[in-house]
Write a protein that holds these residues in place. Sequence first.
Motif, PDB file in Angstrom:
ATOM      1  N   VAL A 291       0.848  -1.186   0.000  1.00 42.25           N
ATOM      2  CA  VAL A 291       0.000   0.000   0.000  1.00 42.25           C
ATOM      3  C   VAL A 291       0.888   1.241   0.000  1.00 42.25           C
ATOM      4  CG1 VAL A 291      -1.658   1.357   1.332  1.00 42.25           C
ATOM      5  CG2 VAL A 291      -1.928  -1.116   1.167  1.00 42.25           C
ATOM      6  N   CYS A 292       0.601   2.163  -0.903  1.00 40.52           N
ATOM      7  CA  CYS A 292       1.374   3.402  -1.006  1.00 40.52           C
ATOM      8  C   CYS A 292       0.883   4.409   0.041  1.00 40.52           C
ATOM      9  CB  CYS A 292       1.225   3.985  -2.409  1.00 40.52           C
ATOM     10  SG  CYS A 292       2.037   5.588  -2.628  1.00 40.52           S
ATOM     11  N   LEU A 293       1.805   4.923   0.832  1.00 34.62           N
ATOM     12  CA  LEU A 293       1.498   5.981   1.795  1.00 34.62           C
ATOM     13  C   LEU A 293       2.426   7.160   1.533  1.00 34.62           C
ATOM     14  CD1 LEU A 293       1.119   4.011   5.155  1.00 34.62           C
ATOM     15  CD2 LEU A 293      -0.703   4.773   3.612  1.00 34.62           C
ATOM     16  N   VAL A 294       1.879   8.289   1.138  1.00 32.52           N
ATOM     17  CA  VAL A 294       2.677   9.491   0.884  1.00 32.52           C
ATOM     18  C   VAL A 294       2.791  10.282   2.183  1.00 32.52           C
ATOM     19  CG1 VAL A 294       2.838  11.658  -0.392  1.00 32.52           C
ATOM     20  CG2 VAL A 294       2.016   9.580  -1.531  1.00 32.52           C
TER      21      VAL A 294
ATOM     22  N   PRO B 178      -1.568   0.851  -9.930  1.00 29.64           N
ATOM     23  CA  PRO B 178      -2.538   0.454  -8.900  1.00 29.64           C
ATOM     24  C   PRO B 178      -3.033  -0.962  -9.151  1.00 29.64           C
ATOM     25  CG  PRO B 178      -3.536   1.973 -10.475  1.00 29.64           C
ATOM     26  CD  PRO B 178      -2.080   1.903 -10.824  1.00 29.64           C
ATOM     27  N   VAL B 179      -3.327  -1.694  -8.075  1.00 24.92           N
ATOM     28  CA  VAL B 179      -3.818  -3.071  -8.181  1.00 24.92           C
ATOM     29  C   VAL B 179      -4.957  -3.271  -7.186  1.00 24.92           C
ATOM     30  CG1 VAL B 179      -1.595  -4.006  -8.930  1.00 24.92           C
ATOM     31  CG2 VAL B 179      -2.141  -3.924  -6.482  1.00 24.92           C
ATOM     32  N   GLU B 180      -5.650  -4.392  -7.326  1.00 24.84           N
ATOM     33  CA  GLU B 180      -6.700  -4.771  -6.384  1.00 24.84           C
ATOM     34  C   GLU B 180      -6.146  -5.840  -5.451  1.00 24.84           C
ATOM     35  OE1 GLU B 180      -9.624  -3.388  -6.086  1.00 24.84           O
ATOM     36  OE2 GLU B 180      -9.319  -2.024  -7.778  1.00 24.84           O
ATOM     37  N   ALA B 181      -6.321  -5.637  -4.149  1.00 26.34           N
ATOM     38  CA  ALA B 181      -5.856  -6.600  -3.158  1.00 26.34           C
ATOM     39  C   ALA B 181      -6.617  -6.403  -1.857  1.00 26.34           C
ATOM     40  CB  ALA B 181      -4.351  -6.436  -2.922  1.00 26.34           C
ATOM     41  N   PRO B 182      -6.822  -7.485  -1.083  1.00 23.19           N
ATOM     42  CA  PRO B 182      -7.518  -7.352   0.208  1.00 23.19           C
ATOM     43  C   PRO B 182      -6.735  -6.465   1.173  1.00 23.19           C
ATOM     44  CG  PRO B 182      -7.396  -9.654  -0.488  1.00 23.19           C
ATOM     45  CD  PRO B 182      -6.504  -8.880  -1.406  1.00 23.19           C
ATOM     46  N   ILE B 183      -7.407  -5.492   1.769  1.00 24.14           N
ATOM     47  CA  ILE B 183      -6.771  -4.527   2.678  1.00 24.14           C
ATOM     48  C   ILE B 183      -7.193  -4.812   4.113  1.00 24.14           C
ATOM     49  CG2 ILE B 183      -6.665  -2.085   3.322  1.00 24.14           C
ATOM     50  CD1 ILE B 183      -7.050  -1.358   0.412  1.00 24.14           C
ATOM     51  N   PHE B 184      -6.243  -4.696   5.041  1.00 23.35           N
ATOM     52  CA  PHE B 184      -6.567  -4.766   6.461  1.00 23.35           C
ATOM     53  C   PHE B 184      -5.804  -3.660   7.175  1.00 23.35           C
ATOM     54  CE2 PHE B 184      -3.135  -7.679   5.485  1.00 23.35           C
ATOM     55  CZ  PHE B 184      -2.189  -7.440   6.469  1.00 23.35           C
ATOM     56  N   GLU B 185      -5.971  -3.542   8.473  1.00 20.75           N
ATOM     57  CA  GLU B 185      -5.380  -2.442   9.220  1.00 20.75           C
ATOM     58  C   GLU B 185      -4.031  -2.824   9.801  1.00 20.75           C
ATOM     59  OE1 GLU B 185      -6.618  -0.242  13.245  1.00 20.75           O
ATOM     60  OE2 GLU B 185      -7.976   0.212  11.580  1.00 20.75           O
ATOM     61  N   ALA B 186      -3.037  -1.957   9.589  1.00 22.25           N
ATOM     62  CA  ALA B 186      -1.687  -2.180  10.097  1.00 22.25           C
ATOM     63  C   ALA B 186      -1.612  -1.821  11.577  1.00 22.25           C
ATOM     64  CB  ALA B 186      -0.692  -1.329   9.309  1.00 22.25           C
ATOM     65  N   PRO B 187      -0.521  -2.182  12.270  1.00 21.19           N
ATOM     66  CA  PRO B 187      -0.371  -1.837  13.690  1.00 21.19           C
ATOM     67  C   PRO B 187      -0.480  -0.344  13.975  1.00 21.19           C
ATOM     68  CG  PRO B 187       1.267  -3.475  13.052  1.00 21.19           C
ATOM     69  CD  PRO B 187       0.570  -3.055  11.806  1.00 21.19           C
TER      70      PRO B 187
END
Length: 203
Positions: free
Chosen positions: A9-12, A87-96
Amino acid sequence: MNRTTVLGVCLVQERRTSARGVPYALGWVVFRGMDRYTRLPIVGHGVLADRLEAVNGRPVVLAGHLRERSEKDGSSRLQVVVEELFPVEAPIFEAPLGHPVIDGYARAEVSGLLALDPKPLRGATGLRVAVRLPQGAGYGGTSFVNAVVLGDPPPGVKKGRRVYLAGALRPRQSDPERLTLYASEVWAAPGKAQEEEEEVAYG
């Protein structure tokens, strides 16, 4: 050869303008790979700064080259200079830390001169490789990549010899942003390195 491919996941983090007037964006690609959370530092210059901001918070596949970035405290860390981004499609969840993350990976292939003699570690060997950065766009010059290979290195892997490494980029347990190349493929080129390359690596 100095190539890295990352899925995450890209985070700017922020956007700046260089002394030459070129915009650039700083941030991370975050992912969970091999049961370890990773924040791989990235930078995108020019139009790639805009593309990074456009996919902020979304899963991406990106490619670029590695360079060693010096920090204000005197330490250093690897950073990917982005060259391609999709960009791609992928299952996302929450990081620490509360931001989105996906199951991903970071793989690198580098070629350069072994800058130091191989360093014996517990069950492994540490390598420090001087790699040439791509010319143009204000790059060029030499950077360094720290690598680990399990067991003893193959014959011929010694200081001053050109080596080829490929494997996964993994963070240290103490810091998700300080990455090492864990090389699953290591070999040394036959013959001696060219004098010009030796001057770049050691001069």
